[in-house]
Design an enzyme around this catalytic site. Structure first.
Site, PDB file in Angstrom:
ATOM      1  N   HIS A 241      39.243 -11.091  16.159  1.00 20.71           N
ATOM      2  CA  HIS A 241      38.367 -10.509  17.208  1.00 20.71           C
ATOM      3  C   HIS A 241      37.378 -11.494  17.338  1.00 20.71           C
ATOM      4  O   HIS A 241      36.978 -12.222  18.329  1.00 20.71           O
ATOM      5  CB  HIS A 241      37.410  -9.356  16.706  1.00 20.71           C
TER       6      HIS A 241
HETATM    7  O1  RIB Z   1      35.465  -4.663  16.840  1.00 20.75           O
HETATM    8  C1  RIB Z   1      35.661  -5.693  16.090  1.00 20.75           C
HETATM    9  C2  RIB Z   1      34.229  -6.304  15.278  1.00 20.75           C
HETATM   10  O2  RIB Z   1      33.968  -5.408  14.452  1.00 20.75           O
HETATM   11  C3  RIB Z   1      34.332  -7.594  14.682  1.00 20.75           C
HETATM   12  O3  RIB Z   1      33.012  -8.112  14.901  1.00 20.75           O
HETATM   13  C4  RIB Z   1      34.782  -7.303  13.554  1.00 20.75           C
HETATM   14  O4  RIB Z   1      34.065  -8.126  12.352  1.00 20.75           O
HETATM   15  C5  RIB Z   1      34.521  -5.865  13.252  1.00 20.75           C
HETATM   16  O5  RIB Z   1      33.869  -5.209  12.383  1.00 20.75           O
END
Ligand code: RIB
Ligand code: CA
Length: 317
Positions: A241
């Site tokens: 992500h």
């Molecule tokens: O949904 C993904 C996000 O939330 C990213 O920033 C990851 O680190 C998570 O905790």
């Protein structure tokens, strides 16, 4: 000239990957880390930020501790199952030898943006509390940042923390709505694209063979995160992500964006949902006056993931 970024982060396994991707990308200069709750409490994510810089040999980069709670309510840590009790895949690193600076994250952001108008990019890969607090402290920064690129939200796909919401937005819905309302240039890198940026288990093996300390750390911490993704998403690999937001800065040609006005649902069962309104398509009053956000809707995931591996590992055999 490299683009100067302040990385607002809640490390976090994929945050560590994003940081190291950024540090190894000549297009970027990381001028500071600001920390926030999310993948752990802020006390922990701040220690992790310091630890990650120490592993990378970059203790010259300042770390400013940020908010411990969302603008409203109290932080509830639900992320240990994803990132480990230590936020780093349960490898339990030693205490860092360095300290955060005396200034808060919001103070640091305001000072750096005022000192270098039009230069600083805010790359936010955690809940958006620090950005909202910086705006509150000095609204002029909206016109003085180079741009804001954030990992968060879901425009046309389901959420990951609830059917409606992505985790970073859900963790501070009020801050997120303020960030999407402010008159600064924002790009949203949400689940619409990050769920197409997957690093397979076979690709993860490259970290262990790369022979540099950054990759070696990622080789240690990613198995825990991969096991979570395998169990909960049925994926043989991981979603990168946060690195996808870094990829947008270094390889924008791999992305397609659309302009939408964004509102964040702050209450009810869809709390945390980022609702897009395409300019010219809808007439809803509820989005009136909102700025247009560049929402990433497509990515060449194999390309951005491969670039990330090449940068962090040096070369891929
Ligand atoms: O949904 C993904 C996000 O939330 C990213 O920033 C990851 O680190 C998570 O905790
Ligand atoms: Ca994160």
């Amino acid at each position: 000239m490299p683009e100067k970024i302040i990385l607002d982060t809640d490390p976090g396994v994929d945050d560590a990957m994003a940081l190291y991707f950024a540090l190894r990308s000549p297009e970027l200069e990381v001028v500071g880390l600001t920390t926030v709750f999310g993948n752990g409490p802020t006390e922990l994510t701040t220690l992790n930020a310091l630890r990650l810089l120490e592993i990378a040999g970059r203790t010259d980069i300042p770390v400013a501790r940020g908010a411990a709670n969302p603008l409203q309510g109290v932080y509830a840590n639900t992320a240990a199952v994803v990132h480990g009790d230590d936020g780093q895949g349960n490898v339990f690193l030693p205490a860092p030898t360095t300290q955060p600076i005396a200034h808060s994250a919001a103070e640091f952001i305001v000072e750096r943006v005022l000192a270098e108008p039009g230069t600083i990019t805010l790359l936010a890969i955690g809940p958006l509390t620090n950005l909202a607090l910086a705006l509150q402290r000095e609204p002029r920064i909206a016109g003085l940042v180079r741009r804001v690129v954030l990992m968060g939200g879901n425009a046309f796909v389901p959420g990951n923390l609830s059917p409606a919401a992505e985790a970073n937005i859900f963790n501070d819905v009020d801050a997120a709505d303020r960030v999407f309302a402010a008159a600064w240039p924002v790009t949203m890198i949400g689940l619409d694209v990050t769920h197409h940026a997957t690093m397979s288990s076979a690709q993860l093996e490259h970290y262990g063979r790369a022979g540099n300390p950054l990759a070696a750390h990622l080789a240690r911490i990613t198995p825990f995160y991969r096991d979570f993704t395998r169990t909960f998403n049925g994926l043989e690999g991981i979603y990168v992500h946060d690195s996808t937001a870094v990829a947008f800065l270094v390889c924008p040609e791999a992305f397609t964006t659309q302009k939408h006005r964004i509102r964040v649902d702050t209450q009810g069962f869809a709390r945390g949902k980022t609702w897009p309104a395409r300019v010219g398509l809808y007439g809803s009053e509820a989005w009136a006056g909102r700025i247009e956000v560049d929402v990433a809707v497509e990515v060449d995931g194999p390309r951005t993931v491969s670039l990330e591996l090449q940068r962090v590992c040096g070369s891929i055999p």
